[in-house]
Motif scaffolding. Sequence first.
Motif, PDB file in Angstrom:
ATOM      1  N   VAL A 295      68.287  76.884  77.585  1.00  0.00           N
ATOM      2  CA  VAL A 295      68.529  75.495  77.195  1.00  0.00           C
ATOM      3  C   VAL A 295      68.931  74.721  78.447  1.00  0.00           C
ATOM      4  O   VAL A 295      69.794  75.168  79.212  1.00  0.00           O
TER       5      VAL A 295
ATOM      6  N   ARG B  61      66.354  83.182  75.642  1.00  0.00           N
ATOM      7  CA  ARG B  61      66.358  81.784  75.192  1.00  0.00           C
ATOM      8  C   ARG B  61      67.080  80.957  76.247  1.00  0.00           C
ATOM      9  O   ARG B  61      68.163  81.330  76.701  1.00  0.00           O
TER      10      ARG B  61
ATOM     11  N   ASP C  20      62.766  74.999  78.840  1.00  0.00           N
ATOM     12  CA  ASP C  20      63.481  75.687  77.768  1.00  0.00           C
ATOM     13  C   ASP C  20      62.552  76.662  77.072  1.00  0.00           C
ATOM     14  O   ASP C  20      61.366  76.389  76.901  1.00  0.00           O
TER      15      ASP C  20
ATOM     16  N   ASN D  96      76.764  73.325  70.187  1.00  0.00           N
ATOM     17  CA  ASN D  96      75.716  72.877  69.265  1.00  0.00           C
ATOM     18  C   ASN D  96      74.538  73.847  69.188  1.00  0.00           C
ATOM     19  O   ASN D  96      73.919  74.008  68.134  1.00  0.00           O
ATOM     20  N   GLU D  97      74.220  74.490  70.308  1.00  0.00           N
ATOM     21  CA  GLU D  97      73.109  75.445  70.338  1.00  0.00           C
ATOM     22  C   GLU D  97      73.528  76.841  69.908  1.00  0.00           C
ATOM     23  O   GLU D  97      72.723  77.764  69.872  1.00  0.00           O
TER      24      GLU D  97
ATOM     25  N   THR E 252      76.614  71.443  74.479  1.00  0.00           N
ATOM     26  CA  THR E 252      75.386  72.233  74.359  1.00  0.00           C
ATOM     27  C   THR E 252      75.699  73.666  73.951  1.00  0.00           C
ATOM     28  O   THR E 252      75.040  74.240  73.082  1.00  0.00           O
TER      29      THR E 252
END
Length: 363
Positions: free
Chosen positions: A328, A326, A362, A341-342, A338
Amino acid sequence: MSLVLKDLGVLVIGGSTAAERVIPRFLDSGATITVCEGGEVTTAIEAWAADGRISLFRTSFTPAMSWGKAIMVCCDESLLRDVTREGRRRGILVDDETGSASPLTPVALTGRRASRAGDLAGQVALVGGGPGDPGLITVEGRRLLRLADVVVADHLGPLSLLGELDPDVEIIDAGKLPYGRAMAQERINELLVHRAREGYFVVRLKGGDPYIFGRGFEELQELEEAGIPVRVVPGITSAIAVPGSVGIPVTMRGINHDFTVVSGHVPPGHPKSLVDWDALGRMNGTICIIMGVKNGPEIAESLLASGRSADTPAAVVQEGTMSTQRSVRCTLGTLGETLVNEKIKPPAVIIIGEVVGLGGSDA
């Protein structure tokens, strides 16, 4: 025979290295996996549970646990009879993975295994397992792994390869969870020396490269001091491979002439930190940070305070090169929020620099 198990329930009884061997193949099949174990579980199983990839019940097997399961995999010899009886009663397939001896008890080096190890008996190989994808281990690393009598494995190594080994191979879980349970380095050193002196060929399977924040050279020194022959097999480090897996080159002609690999396991300003964060903040090259999820917000603040622009492109790649990868994208100015929050979890690589803006997306 191949079974289609996607979305079907699989119950694994036991949390030993025997269970650790079989779980990856069920994960790859898309099955919904539950593990039950009333005692100790390996570091890898703990990590899979923490990441939500499996469900872990810290209790011994009970018949009620078989409800809704397509297969039960028994890795605890003391429970095999009960599990088999329950499987027959409910019409559930039972896979016996207990073996004829404890998976942590090596068998005598006779016959095929002894001849296969050959002149490697009594030696240790420090093998870099690469960034995570089992296909990214080197050819030599995989060859030696297949010859091993004993494997001392880290949590970040390509653990799915362990399922390909013969049942008589001893697998020792030496995983180190970030800020969690870990086998002491002194104990790892003792195991490597002891097993080699018993005449076994030992593979120390490490994530990435043995010499990049992996304490591989410390192990080499201990083994050489004990008179144990050692060979070192380099591995692909996640600091370079993981950015590349999402389309980020760590260098690019006309953009940067340098990149820096940094360990973020201690924050800027910590008495034990050996990183000159102020100098990094004044540089323009790419920064690749491993082991930096927890301290990422503080690292970002330090780089900003040292002069790096808040608009500098940044990316975070979690479980890079794996099927669960994954990524971002953000900027250095928003990196801290980030990460929070992610809900980014280790292992992850943080990349900071203009090269991040060149391509990729992403995922």
